[in-house]
Design a protein around this motif. Structure first.
Motif: not given
Length: 304
Positions: A105, A118, A121, A125, A183, A187-188, A190-191, A194
């Motif tokens: 990440t 994107r 990502l 997923i 995944p 995702l966590t 990355y939030a 970012e």
């Protein structure tokens, strides 16, 4: 004067009613969620708590309040070892997942153009688009005696017979769990990454900090809530895993979820409820501990 004096309390009461009505209307949207939460979580949890203090006699649940189910659980060494194995497998799988997800990440956010982030990502997923059962079964074709790894080893003449230690043991369970929950961690993280201000990281390096020092003192403290959330999203579900240990772990990869299913399959409902409640208590304790890490402190509060 009398009329105005008597009308003032009436106006005040009317305003109070309007305030209460507006407050109830404000929270009315939570009513469906509260009903769903009560029917499918609070009520079943209450039944599990009650069952854990009852006894099963001749396949019938007798409403006799006792602690025998808990005494029985902690008196059998196999159950205790399974509980400890569940905890250390969960810790190992979570640590491996975060250790793989964080560098990926970090690279994704800092070095990959935003237009391609994107797409990557979506590729991360992409396994979610297939069945959970199918994803676990696919590892049997990779780790099994006739799987891809053994075929490659025989094709390269590293071994002349299939190696069986790739499957039906705890390392195989950890590997599959890392694959399944990777995944969630990405995702966590990355939030959080970012939203991080990378100018702070560059400024620390311009002032002489090494990359690892800047990461330890600048990056990690600010993304700590996101990192903790990633641990929660990975560690808590793994504690209750059943299917992956059942399929790829075999008899040597049993976790507490498999033990609970065995209790209920054998009509030992009260003992199964006690084991389930032990895991639930452990999860609640962990969430209370993790909650401290989710609190975001104002870095400028001490200077005020």
């Amino acid at each position: 004067m009398t009329t105005s004096a008597t009308s003032a309390p009436a106006v005040a009461r009317g305003r109070l009613r309007l305030f209460r009505l507006s407050s109830l209307t404000q929270y009315a949207g939570f009513l469906p969620a509260l009903v769903l939460f009560g029917l499918f979580f609070v009520l079943p949890l209450g039944l599990i708590v009650a069952y854990s203090f009852w006894v099963t006699i001749d396949y019938n649940v007798v409403h006799h309040w006792t602690l025998d189910n808990y005494r029985y659980f902690f008196s059998v060494s196999t159950y205790i070892s399974t509980m400890w194995a569940t905890i250390w497998v969960s810790v190992a799988a979570t640590a491996a997942t975060i250790a793989i997800a964080f560098p990926f990440t970090y690279w994704l956010v800092r070095y990959v153009p935003r237009g391609l982030q994107r797409l990557l990502l979506v590729l991360v997923i992409l396994p979610f688009w297939t069945s959970y059962l199918l994803r676990v079964y696919s590892w049997l074709n990779i780790l099994g005696d006739g799987g891809a790894i053994n075929r490659f080893l025989q094709w390269t003449h590293i071994t002349d017979h299939p190696l069986s230690f790739f499957l039906y043991d705890r390392p195989a369970v950890i590997l599959v769990l890392v694959y399944l929950y990777f995944p969630f961690a990405v995702l966590t993280l990355y939030a959080s990454l970012e939203r991080f201000d990378w100018d702070q990281f560059k400024a620390a390096m311009d002032l002489g900090a090494r990359p690892l020092t800047a990461m330890r003192r600048i990056l990690l403290p600010q993304i700590k809530p996101g990192l903790t959330t990633a641990v929660i999203f990975v560690f808590i579900p793994i504690l209750g895993e059943y299917l992956a240990p059942q399929l790829v772990g075999g008899a040597r990869g049993v976790m507490i979820g498999n033990l609970i299913v065995n209790f209920f399959s054998g009509a030992e409902y009260t003992r199964g409820a006690a084991a389930s409640l032990l895991i639930a208590v452990l999860i609640v304790v962990l969430l209370v501990i993790f909650r401290r890490s989710l609190e975001i402190k104002d870095p400028y509060a001490s200077g005020r």
